[in-house]
Every structure is written in C-alpha cells, then in structure tokens.
Design an enzyme around this catalytic site. Structure first.
Site, PDB file in Angstrom:
ATOM      1  N   ARG A 102      33.428  81.560  95.688  1.00  0.00           N
ATOM      2  CA  ARG A 102      32.289  80.310  95.818  1.00  0.00           C
ATOM      3  C   ARG A 102      30.984  81.090  95.875  1.00  0.00           C
ATOM      4  O   ARG A 102      30.829  82.144  96.825  1.00  0.00           O
ATOM      5  CB  ARG A 102      32.551  79.754  97.532  1.00  0.00           C
ATOM      6  CG  ARG A 102      31.338  78.966  97.958  1.00  0.00           C
ATOM      7  CD  ARG A 102      31.880  78.295  99.073  1.00  0.00           C
ATOM      8  NE  ARG A 102      32.727  77.168  98.917  1.00  0.00           N
ATOM      9  CZ  ARG A 102      32.989  76.025  99.754  1.00  0.00           C
ATOM     10  NH1 ARG A 102      32.205  76.022 101.058  1.00  0.00           N
ATOM     11  NH2 ARG A 102      33.796  75.216  99.257  1.00  0.00           N
ATOM     12  N   HIS A 129      33.196  71.895  91.553  1.00  0.00           N
ATOM     13  CA  HIS A 129      34.134  71.929  92.767  1.00  0.00           C
ATOM     14  C   HIS A 129      35.333  71.470  92.315  1.00  0.00           C
ATOM     15  O   HIS A 129      36.012  70.707  92.954  1.00  0.00           O
ATOM     16  CB  HIS A 129      33.599  71.336  94.181  1.00  0.00           C
ATOM     17  CG  HIS A 129      34.275  71.987  95.418  1.00  0.00           C
ATOM     18  ND1 HIS A 129      34.987  72.744  95.280  1.00  0.00           N
ATOM     19  CD2 HIS A 129      34.150  71.283  96.697  1.00  0.00           C
ATOM     20  CE1 HIS A 129      35.462  73.102  96.787  1.00  0.00           C
ATOM     21  NE2 HIS A 129      34.998  72.177  97.198  1.00  0.00           N
ATOM     22  N   GLN A 132      38.591  70.985  94.772  1.00  0.00           N
ATOM     23  CA  GLN A 132      38.608  69.746  95.800  1.00  0.00           C
ATOM     24  C   GLN A 132      39.078  68.459  94.855  1.00  0.00           C
ATOM     25  O   GLN A 132      39.615  67.677  95.282  1.00  0.00           O
ATOM     26  CB  GLN A 132      37.208  69.696  96.264  1.00  0.00           C
ATOM     27  CG  GLN A 132      36.867  68.510  97.057  1.00  0.00           C
ATOM     28  CD  GLN A 132      37.510  68.482  98.291  1.00  0.00           C
ATOM     29  OE1 GLN A 132      37.235  69.457  99.083  1.00  0.00           O
ATOM     30  NE2 GLN A 132      38.246  67.455  98.745  1.00  0.00           N
ATOM     31  N   ASP A 223      29.415  62.431  99.063  1.00  0.00           N
ATOM     32  CA  ASP A 223      29.249  63.623  99.815  1.00  0.00           C
ATOM     33  C   ASP A 223      27.789  63.879 100.166  1.00  0.00           C
ATOM     34  O   ASP A 223      26.977  63.036 100.102  1.00  0.00           O
ATOM     35  CB  ASP A 223      29.527  64.724  98.140  1.00  0.00           C
ATOM     36  CG  ASP A 223      29.486  66.083  98.594  1.00  0.00           C
ATOM     37  OD1 ASP A 223      29.772  66.456  99.690  1.00  0.00           O
ATOM     38  OD2 ASP A 223      29.009  66.917  97.806  1.00  0.00           O
ATOM     39  N   CYS A 263      34.877  64.944 100.562  1.00  0.00           N
ATOM     40  CA  CYS A 263      35.232  66.169 100.571  1.00  0.00           C
ATOM     41  C   CYS A 263      35.230  66.966 101.783  1.00  0.00           C
ATOM     42  O   CYS A 263      35.985  67.968 102.123  1.00  0.00           O
ATOM     43  CB  CYS A 263      34.921  67.002  99.225  1.00  0.00           C
ATOM     44  SG  CYS A 263      33.001  67.202  99.565  1.00  0.00           S
ATOM     45  N   ARG A 291      43.995  70.390 100.506  1.00  0.00           N
ATOM     46  CA  ARG A 291      43.563  71.407  99.876  1.00  0.00           C
ATOM     47  C   ARG A 291      44.439  72.745 100.120  1.00  0.00           C
ATOM     48  O   ARG A 291      44.762  73.532  99.081  1.00  0.00           O
ATOM     49  CB  ARG A 291      42.175  71.651 100.543  1.00  0.00           C
ATOM     50  CG  ARG A 291      40.929  70.714 100.343  1.00  0.00           C
ATOM     51  CD  ARG A 291      40.585  70.951  99.033  1.00  0.00           C
ATOM     52  NE  ARG A 291      40.285  72.005  98.588  1.00  0.00           N
ATOM     53  CZ  ARG A 291      38.883  72.661  99.168  1.00  0.00           C
ATOM     54  NH1 ARG A 291      38.019  71.992  99.708  1.00  0.00           N
ATOM     55  NH2 ARG A 291      38.594  73.960  98.720  1.00  0.00           N
TER      56      ARG A 291
HETATM   57  N1  NVA Z   1      28.097  69.332  97.546  1.00  0.00           N
HETATM   58  C1  NVA Z   1      28.497  70.050  98.654  1.00  0.00           C
HETATM   59  C2  NVA Z   1      29.999  70.205  98.833  1.00  0.00           C
HETATM   60  C3  NVA Z   1      30.766  70.957 100.098  1.00  0.00           C
HETATM   61  C4  NVA Z   1      32.082  71.134 100.067  1.00  0.00           C
HETATM   62  C5  NVA Z   1      27.793  71.707  98.535  1.00  0.00           C
HETATM   63  O1  NVA Z   1      27.637  72.136  97.535  1.00  0.00           O
HETATM   64  O2  NVA Z   1      27.474  71.911  99.732  1.00  0.00           O
HETATM   65  N1   CP Z   2      35.317  70.447 101.089  1.00  0.00           N
HETATM   66  C1   CP Z   2      35.171  72.025 101.090  1.00  0.00           C
HETATM   67  O1   CP Z   2      35.308  72.653 100.144  1.00  0.00           O
HETATM   68  O2   CP Z   2      34.668  72.406 102.514  1.00  0.00           O
HETATM   69  P1   CP Z   2      34.549  73.702 102.943  1.00  0.00           P
HETATM   70  O3   CP Z   2      33.027  73.773 102.563  1.00  0.00           O
HETATM   71  O4   CP Z   2      34.518  73.762 104.538  1.00  0.00           O
HETATM   72  O5   CP Z   2      35.294  74.947 102.208  1.00  0.00           O
END
Ligand code: NVA
Ligand code: CP
Length: 306
Positions: A102, A129, A132, A223, A263, A291
């Site tokens: 990540r 992502h 997801q 989101d 998500c 997930r």
């Molecule tokens: N768009 C959000 C998704 C979190 C799972 C982010 O990148 O923070």
């Molecule tokens: N949806 C998702 O990826 O959640 P986290 O940021 O908690 O991993």
C-alpha cells in the site's frame, strides 16, 4: 508469475475465476474444510498508509491458508528512503513468497514489481485499489445482483473511481460517474477504460449532476471525499462536494432494489448519510468481510501461476 497491480492486466474470465475461487474458499472456511494450501508461505505486507481492512484481511487470510504475514510499515523499512525501491524489491522478494504493498504513487508499485521475483499485490495506491473491487464484485455476485448491472459512482474521481472504471471496462456493465468540477478521474485512465470498453460493450458515462447519475441504477457507491494523503484539502473538499452526499433522497432515485456499496472507512454526514449506511440497501459490511475471502482467492490463484 503474475502481479496484481490493476485490473487492466486481467481478463474478464480471470477476474470471474478469482471470484468463483474466493466464494468456494469462503464456503470451505465457514464449514471447516479449508485446505492450508499456502502452508509455510510468507506474505510481506508493506504499508506506507494506514489501514484497518487491508491489513487485517491479508494477515488473517494468509494465516487461514497456513502461511505467515509479515507487517512492514514505512517506519520499519527503507522503501525509497535511503535504499532504492529496486534494491528493497530484490531483497524482500528473495526472502518472501508474495508481497502486498500500500503506497502513494502507482509508479512505486510498478517499479517494485519490475524488480520483484515474486507476485506483488496492490493493496491501494493513489491511482487504484483493485483488491477492493474484487470484494465489491464478489458481494454483488453473492447478492445475485450482477444482471443488468448499472453502477452509479458518486464523489471523488480517485483510486476507487478509477478501479470501478477498469472493472466496468473488463466486465462490460454500465457505469455512471458524477464528480464535482475539478475532481474528475484521471483523463489518461478514462481514455484507457473507454478503449477497453469498446471490446467488452461496457458503457461509461460522466455526469455533472449526481442525481442524474443515480437515476435507475442498480448499485450506488461512493468513497471518502478526502483520501489518505489529501488531509490538508479536507475543508475545501467538503465545500466542493456539497450536494454529493448519498442520502435517502438520493438513494430513492435508484432502482427500488438497488444496493449501496462503500469501501470504508466511511464518513457519515459527508459522502453518505448514517441512514443509508445503516439501511436495508447497504451491504457494506458483507463487502468489508469479503476482503478476507477474495484476497485468499487471489493469493491462491497467484500461487497457482508460479
Ligand atoms: N480513496 C480512499 C480509499 C480508502 C480505502 C483513500 O485512498 O484513502
Ligand atoms: N477499504 C480499505 O481498503 O480499508 P482500509 O484502508 O481500512 O484498509
């Protein structure tokens, strides 16, 4: 050996195969017959951003398959800071069997994957992502909700919007996207998704009014308006996204049986009302649980390609 960086690299058949495998793995976990098919395998998990779902689901998932998860935060390792990414990639991949990352820029994971000897899985970048979206589609399959699929994505043109575009382009459903001016998805990804859509028959349409995008949709999703890394823009974003909350009134424009996906983490009173998030059409906690199952399916699938 395959990486899983975006859905762009996967065919519709492969995506559906991973989801089918994941549903089977979920059933087996629940009835106590799941094989430890990744026994003694190590999954390195590199997190440069926070996470609840991604960390817990990958770590629990590899454990349930008989393997081991190694959590590495950016405080613990030298990814791109002091040690070049290509060196970290060669070292970690010489010791572990799979790597989940990540990170911020998508180019970081691409560079890492180019030097990795083992499969690299995208656990979220600023651009995509994809794990997801596997969980999201698996949830729709389980709810028998993929026929005449019309998804409305309302909100920021971010990693989730891009990933919905890629899934739609591959599987050939209809996707309506509404974003405020200045928050549109990346134009290069739009062009690419539209080109892919020509092959699958997918329809990807953009709207300036979220209500028009939601009308008659069978799935409504959104989101956070402020993704990780954008915290300093929060106040400005809240002003720009006025009128974009998915509340009961917005939801009533969708199909009567429409499902709501998110998500998570969700910000109640901003992109979604508490009433919708907690309401009968919301399947967000099935989606979150999936997930765990879909990433096991993905890991088993990737392992079978090595
Ligand atoms: N768009 C959000 C998704 C979190 C799972 C982010 O990148 O923070
Ligand atoms: N949806 C998702 O990826 O959640 P986290 O940021 O908690 O991993």
């Amino acid at each position: 050996m395959r990486h899983f960086l975006t859905l762009r690299d996967y065919s519709a058949d492969e995506i559906l195969e991973i989801i089918e495998l994941s549903i089977d793995i979920k059933t087996k976990l629940k009835n106590g017959t799941l094989d430890k098919s990744l026994k003694d395998k190590t999954l390195a998990m590199i997190f440069e951003k926070s996470s609840t779902r991604t960390r817990v689901s990958f770590e629990t998932g590899i454990y349930q398959l008989g393997g081991h998860g190694l959590f590495l935060s950016s405080r613990d390792i030298h990814l791109g800071k002091g040690e070049p990414i290509k060196d970290t990639a060669r070292v970690i991949s010489s010791m572990c069997d799979m790597i989940m990352i990540r990170t911020y820029q998508h180019s970081t994971i691409e560079e890492f994957a180019a030097y990795s000897k083992v499969s690299v899985i995208n656990g979220l970048t600023d651009s995509f992502h994809p794990v997801q979206l596997l969980a999201d589609y698996m949830t729709l399959v389980e709810h028998n909700h993929t026929k005449n699929l019309q998804v409305a994505y309302i909100g920021d043109g971010n990693n989730m919007a891009h990933s919905w575009m890629m899934l739609c382009a591959k599987l050939g459903f209809t996707l309506h996207i509404a974003t405020p001016e200045g928050y549109e998805p990346d134009q290069q990804i739009v062009t690419e998704a539209k080109e892919l859509a020509l092959q699958s028959g997918a329809v990807i349409e953009f709207f300036s009014n979220p209500r028009d995008a939601v009308r008659n949709s069978t799935v409504v999703t959104t989101d956070t308006w402020t993704s990780m890394g954008q915290e300093s823009e929060r106040d400005e974003r809240i002003r720009s996204f006025a009128g974009y909350m998915i509340d009961a009134q917005m939801m009533s424009l969708a199909d009567d049986d429409a499902l709501f996906l998110h998500c998570l983490p969700a910000y109640r009173g901003l992109e979604v009302s508490d009433e919708v998030l907690e309401g009968a059409q919301s399947v967000v906690f099935d989606e979150a649980e999936n997930r765990l199952h879909v990433q096991k399916g993905l890991m088993v699938w990737l392992n079978s390609k090595t």
